[in-house]
Design an enzyme around this catalytic site. Structure first.
Site, short mmCIF file in Angstrom:
data_model
loop_
_atom_site.label_atom_id
_atom_site.label_comp_id
_atom_site.label_asym_id
_atom_site.label_seq_id
_atom_site.Cartn_x
_atom_site.Cartn_y
_atom_site.Cartn_z
N GLU A 30 0.83 -1.20 0.00
CA GLU A 30 0.00 0.00 0.00
C GLU A 30 0.87 1.26 0.00
O GLU A 30 1.83 1.38 0.77
CB GLU A 30 -0.91 0.01 1.23
N LYS A 82 -9.10 3.51 -2.24
CA LYS A 82 -9.52 2.98 -0.94
C LYS A 82 -10.81 3.68 -0.53
O LYS A 82 -10.89 4.90 -0.49
CB LYS A 82 -8.42 3.22 0.09
N CYS A 114 -5.24 -2.95 3.08
CA CYS A 114 -5.07 -2.81 4.53
C CYS A 114 -6.38 -3.04 5.30
O CYS A 114 -6.99 -4.09 5.20
CB CYS A 114 -4.47 -1.44 4.81
#
Length: 348
Positions: free
Chosen positions: A84, A165, A199
């Protein structure tokens, strides 16, 4: 470079899927390369959060990535996955670290990747030159906003998916903007169906349910960094124990193997959520910058994109809605991108 190899069992799933043209003709075996080395100018060891006099450098990071892409392809990899925000680097400690100055945050914005750009073109070209799928994870600058992005680039140099995200975590929300629901897609490839999340998205049903409903045969997970178990000073939210637990649970719910990229401790999990390949954070990045795993993908391109009787299905979603506790007000918050919702504060 040491090559870690693994053969996983075939997932016997049937159905229909489109096939993207690639330089590879044998789609019965997939070799995944998972990057664990840090980007350019990233403070080490893994838990070092001192950014004093450390510059962000997107160009140097892209150059490093291109080298890893070439190396992965030469080792037989069909897919390479980056951690990430690897481009230009996850600014660990940003929520409380006074060593990250306003000037450095300005530099971070400048070094966030834009599309199109020479840096993006280098990644597309690397995919095409080496005939390999690439999943870069990066800070994506769009006008005056930045997003936590992932992409899937084909061996033909085509962008098959670009997503943000959906809900940056904790202190990340002070810097990065929310993504949109249309990024929750699973992409059909000749090797099977691939989904991507980042994540702590792996904790949240708003992200996991819709992706798992599309029947992945491989899940691609990007974390920024992962220390080893029982690392002194690691907060719960960055600990190995908590984040690996989320990855294991995801793999079990999806019924698909999971490739977990991060700086430091990386692993590939089976569809049962069990460790298949693990390399600890203490292993030299120079010795093992990339970890490899291979598994049988015979027939996976024919996987149906849904399961009407699955745990992640329209019927299950209906059960959730019907079983929602009646005493809880059925309202939603506009700050989560829900059209027609009333503000959280009725006075607004």
């Amino acid at each position: 470079m040491k090559m870690h190899a693994l053969c996983l069992l075939t997932l016997g799933l049937l159905g229909t899927s489109h096939a993207t043209s690639t330089h590879h003709e044998d789609y019965t075996n997939l070799t995944v390369a998972v990057v664990r080395a840090p980007p350019a100018n990233w403070p080490l060891p893994v838990m070092n959060k001192n950014w004093t006099d450390v510059p962000f450098d997107l160009n140097a990071t892209v150059a490093k990535a291109v080298d890893y892409i070439a190396e992965a392809a030469s080792n037989g990899a069909n897919l390479i996955v980056f951690p990430e925000l690897w481009f230009p680097g996850y600014p660990k400690g940003l929520a409380s670290n006074t060593s990250i100055t306003p000037a450095q945050l300005t530099s971070y914005l400048t070094n966030s990747l834009t599309i199109p750009s020479p840096q993006w073109t280098r990644l597309l070209t690397a995919a095409q030159t080496h005939g390999i799928y690439i999943v870069p994870a990066f800070s994506h600058r769009v006008d005056n906003h930045i997003f936590m992005a992932q992409a899937l680039i084909s061996p033909a140099g085509e962008t098959l998916l670009l997503r943000h995200k959906l809900r940056p975590s904790g202190g990340e929300r002070t810097i990065w903007s929310d993504g949109t629901l249309d990024g929750l897609q699973v992409i059909a490839t000749p090797y099977g169906r691939w989904g991507l999340l980042e994540c702590w998205e792996h904790f949240h049903p708003a992200m996991t349910f819709n992706v798992q409903a599309q029947r992945e045969t491989l899940h691609i997970a990007s974390w920024p960094y992962i220390p080893d178990e029982n690392t002194p000073g690691a907060e719960y939210w960055e600990s190995n124990e908590i984040n690996v637990a989320a990855a294991r649970t995801y793999a079990v719910n999806a019924g698909a193997p999971l490739a977990m990229a991060a700086v430091g401790n990386v692993r590939l999990l089976s569809a049962e959520g069990l460790d298949e390949v693990v390399v600890g954070a203490g292993v030299s990045f120079d010795e093992v910058p990339v970890v490899y795993a291979s598994f049988n993908t015979t027939g996976l391109a024919g996987t149906l994109p849904y399961d009407t009787d699955g745990e992640q299905s329209w019927g299950t979603l209906g059960q959730i809605v019907r079983g929602f506790p009646g005493y809880i007000p059925k309202v939603c918050s506009m700050d989560r991108g829900n059209p027609g919702c009333r503000p959280r504060n009725p006075s607004i």
